[in-house]
Scaffold this active site. Sequence first.
Site, short mmCIF file in Angstrom:
data_model
loop_
_atom_site.label_atom_id
_atom_site.label_comp_id
_atom_site.label_asym_id
_atom_site.label_seq_id
_atom_site.Cartn_x
_atom_site.Cartn_y
_atom_site.Cartn_z
N GLY A 35 0.88 -1.22 -0.13
CA GLY A 35 -0.08 0.03 -0.01
C GLY A 35 0.97 1.17 -0.08
O GLY A 35 2.10 1.10 -0.03
N LEU A 36 0.43 2.48 -0.12
CA LEU A 36 1.13 3.67 -0.12
C LEU A 36 1.80 4.01 1.11
O LEU A 36 1.38 3.25 2.11
CB LEU A 36 -0.05 4.55 -0.60
CG LEU A 36 -0.66 4.91 -1.86
CD1 LEU A 36 -1.60 5.87 -1.91
CD2 LEU A 36 0.38 4.83 -2.86
N SER A 37 2.63 4.88 1.12
CA SER A 37 3.29 5.31 2.35
C SER A 37 2.17 6.12 3.18
O SER A 37 1.53 6.83 2.81
CB SER A 37 4.55 6.31 1.99
OG SER A 37 4.91 6.72 3.06
N GLY A 38 2.09 5.61 4.57
CA GLY A 38 0.98 6.22 5.47
C GLY A 38 -0.34 5.54 5.37
O GLY A 38 -1.10 5.81 6.06
N SER A 39 -0.39 4.17 4.44
CA SER A 39 -1.58 3.64 4.46
C SER A 39 -1.89 2.80 5.78
O SER A 39 -3.24 2.47 5.91
CB SER A 39 -1.48 2.49 3.20
OG SER A 39 -0.44 1.64 3.36
N GLY A 40 -0.87 2.65 6.46
CA GLY A 40 -1.08 1.73 7.78
C GLY A 40 -0.52 0.28 7.85
O GLY A 40 -0.54 -0.39 8.63
N LYS A 41 0.31 0.03 6.57
CA LYS A 41 0.94 -1.25 6.49
C LYS A 41 1.77 -1.63 7.69
O LYS A 41 1.48 -2.66 8.20
CB LYS A 41 1.79 -1.32 5.22
CG LYS A 41 1.47 -0.88 3.88
CD LYS A 41 2.25 -1.17 2.74
CE LYS A 41 3.47 -0.11 3.27
NZ LYS A 41 3.24 1.39 3.16
N SER A 109 6.17 -1.69 -2.03
CA SER A 109 6.34 -2.59 -3.30
C SER A 109 5.29 -2.13 -4.32
O SER A 109 4.29 -2.87 -4.57
CB SER A 109 5.95 -4.18 -2.75
OG SER A 109 5.13 -4.22 -1.99
#
Length: 201
Positions: A35-41, A109
């Site tokens: 997921g995007l940066s800041g998505s919560g991964k 990724s």
Amino acid sequence: MAQHDENVVWHAHPVTAAQREQLHGHRGVVLWFTGLSGSGKSTVAGALEEALHQLGVSTYLLDGDNVRHGLCSDLGFSDDDRKENIRRVGEVAKLMVDAGLVVLTAFISPHRAERQMVRDQLGEGRFIEVFVDTPLSVCEARDPKGLYKKARAGELRNFTGIDAVYEAPESPEIHLDGQQLVTNLMAQLLDLLRREDIIKS
């Protein structure tokens, strides 16, 4: 990248992957958070690892920032370097799966081809793609590291979501709404792991 040397041969282990899994009491598998940066991964992956640890599951979390302090410290953020970053992480994850661990990885990724490469490396039933789907506007509002602000100001190049593309998964094993509470997302992931018979019900 160096080519494979025909003089380097694979040595079989006297202890098999199945024996290691039997010792741990569960299958080895990778949950690949994208997921995007800041998505919560990283947040969700960390919470899940803690929950699994409390259930007696042998785990390890590979985080995108952490591996760049050592394993991938020589890599930048060009397309080629990103690909090599993911290839290395995939190889490490494969070794950990062979050791019988449940491996959680938290990496942007951004390219489908690289995620498919890792899926192919691991083999059937060993790769669970977890898409943490959070709108760019929400990620940018969170901006925990101030990276979006730098990217918007032109101080950071090749930043995913701003001037570099993110290719969303087309058919992930699980699609999470990154705006939900972490506890809700964790419950969905635990349900999936039970359904897949990776952890006991």
